[in-house]
Motif scaffolding. Structure first.
Motif, PDB file in Angstrom:
ATOM      1  N   HIS A 255      58.516  41.900  42.891  1.00  0.00           N
ATOM      2  CA  HIS A 255      59.458  41.092  43.071  1.00  0.00           C
ATOM      3  C   HIS A 255      59.669  39.644  42.561  1.00  0.00           C
ATOM      4  CE1 HIS A 255      58.521  44.228  46.577  1.00  0.00           C
ATOM      5  NE2 HIS A 255      59.529  44.506  46.670  1.00  0.00           N
ATOM      6  N   GLN A 277      56.201  43.491  51.927  1.00  0.00           N
ATOM      7  CA  GLN A 277      56.544  44.618  50.043  1.00  0.00           C
ATOM      8  C   GLN A 277      55.804  45.487  50.247  1.00  0.00           C
ATOM      9  OE1 GLN A 277      59.468  45.283  50.398  1.00  0.00           O
ATOM     10  NE2 GLN A 277      60.182  42.812  50.166  1.00  0.00           N
ATOM     11  N   CYS A 286      64.774  44.592  51.183  1.00  0.00           N
ATOM     12  CA  CYS A 286      64.666  41.843  50.470  1.00  0.00           C
ATOM     13  C   CYS A 286      63.914  41.994  51.706  1.00  0.00           C
ATOM     14  CB  CYS A 286      66.163  41.829  50.299  1.00  0.00           C
ATOM     15  SG  CYS A 286      66.563  43.045  48.729  1.00  0.00           S
ATOM     16  N   PRO A 346      63.564  43.242  45.488  1.00  0.00           N
ATOM     17  CA  PRO A 346      62.695  43.599  44.263  1.00  0.00           C
ATOM     18  C   PRO A 346      63.321  43.457  42.736  1.00  0.00           C
ATOM     19  CG  PRO A 346      63.451  45.639  45.964  1.00  0.00           C
ATOM     20  CD  PRO A 346      64.336  43.917  46.219  1.00  0.00           C
TER      21      PRO A 346
END
Length: 619
Positions: A255, A277, A286, A346
């Protein structure tokens, strides 16, 4: 011990293991001392800032039903593989520890679990295991009550036994674009180094790319910190340069976090983003960071936003010391972009042909996430403190805002027509002219003129030279303006009202520009109507009506500028409005098509490497 599982969709192994989700953190002298954002104490509990712990007498209570330390049940359920959570606390003494739930609807707390812990030394203790969060909505939070004197609480964390979806070898790249803001950069690097990099379990999961558009940064060192000198192509150019650096090592980073240079951040935020994440059910999610005000650290400017031909802020101006507002903040609303003061996406969503648009500044953080077109999630406690935007008046900003808003509308909004474009710029330029801000109106004209030159102009201009040109235009706020500041006159302008007849009279006379001089206020006493004093951010045409002079004043930084009534300047602007409106009417369809057709060209690596003159500015 970890268990290896198989993902049935892609036939690749996942690891089920204990994953930290969210630390319980305390106020900090280096970051924020607004205690109600972190905890609530009764009179028998004292926060010791020197040792970063809380000292409790018998019956001392700490409650973590707060913005930073409550656990967002619904979002972890909806967007991650977390189904059950546990809690560890570092403490010493005898405590009653309660886990409460408070949901959106009832807004009353319900006991989930409770234990008594007696720890003879300051140590990490497991308190709760396997709390099934499917049973709850809203927030889970911990309340700690001392059952003896001389108790200490230091920290804690929520964890889960779940599946990690992210490779343990991958990192997050933090990209910071800066232009001569050494104070903020040095402060944030010091915070990140002290509170993140030095943590053995998480510190090696990040690298920082500082894109130095001013080429002035010195003496910043570290194996995880990269300072890259860059051409001053604004925020768009700086963040894009950072993305290019990351793309060169794409396999290393899962990311990218984009972050402003003029913010204060709690390093815990980076860890929370990484943890979220790490267990997300969709690798394309996101995460957007909320913006809190640096002057009033408990006030939220926005929690995500919508661009729909104009900006709509989500959850604006919330006092986050209130638990009801923290709950309200949890209610998910549609957003389609998040400001680049803190935005995580990402790395796989970009490549050499999916880069930002060369806006210089403004609108890039709206256009890019919309083009990514992936879900943006916000979380309580994931935020930055940013200077209040009203402190940053600059006529130069009107140029970039108006030009880039037109560009964004033509490339992203199908139903944006030539009449919309005309109404858009006429409304703003006439407002500036009505308010005697004739220079600012001319800045808007320059923005529209450059928009009409099309994307070919963007490709050929020198952004540094253009920025210097725009900075020389428009009214300039200074400390030592020529008119005395009188607070009573300033307050009058904020509360000034008018009836319908008066409003129509103003409009028919073009806010006084058709009135004979006899109707204007005479220059006599300072405290009367000699001149008006008006908020630089919240000005209206009524504020200057029938006055020959006005002082625009920014109360936050004690800067201002004076303007004078001028029929000549007003009618020059009126003629320019007509001329530019005709140009838009006849050129708009062709210009719109050109902007759309060249979008792929202006967002690819070849363009950006040439535009940024990377070989020249590489450090």
């Amino acid at each position: 011990m970890s268990d290896i599982l198989l993902n049935p969709i892609v036939n690749k192994p996942f690891t089920q293991t204990t994953v930290k989700l969210q630390n319980i953190i305390l106020p900090n002298l280096d970051i924020c001392t607004t205690e109600e954002l972190f905890l609530r104490l009764n009179t028998k509990s004292v926060l010791n800032y020197e040792y970063s712990h809380i000292e409790l007498k018998n019956s001392g209570v700490i409650s973590f039903d707060t913005y930073f330390n409550a656990f967002s049940v619904q979002k972890w359920l909806d967007y991650t593989r977390v189904k059950n959570i546990g809690l560890n606390l570092t403490l010493q003494g005898k405590f009653k520890i309660s886990l409460f739930n408070i949901d959106y609807a009832a807004q009353v707390k319900k006991l989930v679990n409770q234990k008594v812990i007696n720890s003879h030394e300051l140590a990490d203790r497991n308190v709760f295991n396997n709390i099934d969060i499917n049973l709850y909505k809203g927030l889970l939070y911990v309340e700690i009550e001392a059952l003896a004197n001389n108790c200490i609480f230091q920290n804690g964390y929520f964890y889960a036994n779940t599946i990690q979806t992210q490779s343990l070898d991958q990192k997050i790249a933090i990209v910071i674009c800066t232009y001569k803001r050494e104070y903020y950069i040095n402060k944030n690097i010091e915070l990140i180094d002290n509170y993140l990099f030095k943590q053995s379990n998480i510190g090696n999961k990040f690298e920082i790319f500082i894109i130095d558009n001013g080429r002035t940064l010195k003496n910043i060192y570290g194996s995880q910190i990269h300072v890259i000198h860059n051409k001053n192509a604004g925020g768009s150019g700086g963040y894009t340069r950072g993305m290019l650096e990351v793309l060169d090592r794409k396999s290393d980073f899962s990311h990218i976090i984009l972050m402003d240079d003029d913010v204060v951040i709690a390093p815990e935020v980076f860890e929370r983003i990484y943890n979220f994440q790490n267990v997300a059910i969709d690798a394309n999610f996101c995460v957007g960071g909320s913006m809190l005000r640096l002057d009033n650290q408990y006030m939220q400017h926005e929690n995500g936003a919508i661009w729909d031909q104009e900006v709509v802020r989500i959850k604006p101006d919330l006092d986050l010391m209130s638990i009801n507002n923290v709950l309200f903040n949890e209610i998910e609303e549609y957003i389609n972009y998040s400001g680049w003061w803190l935005f995580c996406f990402p790395t796989k969503l970009i490549d050499n042909s999916k880069l930002p648009y060369p806006f210089f500044i403004k609108m890039d953080d709206m256009e890019f996430p919309r083009r990514l077109n992936h879900k943006i999630i916000t979380l309580n406690g994931v935020c930055v403190w940013h200077e209040a935007l009203e402190k940053k008046y600059s006529a130069m900003m009107n140029y970039y805002l108006k030009k880039n808003e037109l560009i964004l509308n033509v490339i992203a909004t199908d139903n944006f027509s030539k009449l919309d474009a005309i109404k858009y710029f006429v409304k703003f330029s006439m407002r500036e002219a009505f308010c005697y801000k004739y220079k600012s109106a001319n800045v808007v004209f320059q923005a529209v003129t450059d928009f009409l030159k099309g994307p070919e102009y963007l490709k050929t201009l020198d952004p540094e030279e253009k920025n210097l040109e725009i900075r020389s235009m428009g009214e300039k706020a200074v400390k030592n303006h020529q008119l005395p500041f009188i607070y009573g006159k300033y307050q009058e302008s904020l509360s000034e009202t008018e009836n319908t007849f008066y409003r129509w009279f103003r409009l028919i006379t073009l806010n006084g520009h058709l009135l004979p001089s006899i109707f204007f206020y005479k220059n006599n006493k300072l405290t009367q109507q000699t001149y008006k004093i008006i908020s630089m951010q919240n000005y209206r045409p009524i504020n200057v009506f029938r006055s020959k002079t006005a002082l625009y004043y920014n109360l936050h930084n004690a800067e201002g500028f004076a303007v004078d009534f001028s029929r000549e300047e007003f009618f020059k602007i009126a003629i320019k409005i007509i001329f530019l409106s005709i140009q838009i009417f006849f050129k708009f369809s062709q210009i719109k098509r050109k902007y759309r057709d060249t979008l792929p060209e202006l967002t690819n690596r070849n363009f950006w490497e040439s535009y940024l003159e990377i070989n020249k500015y590489s450090s």
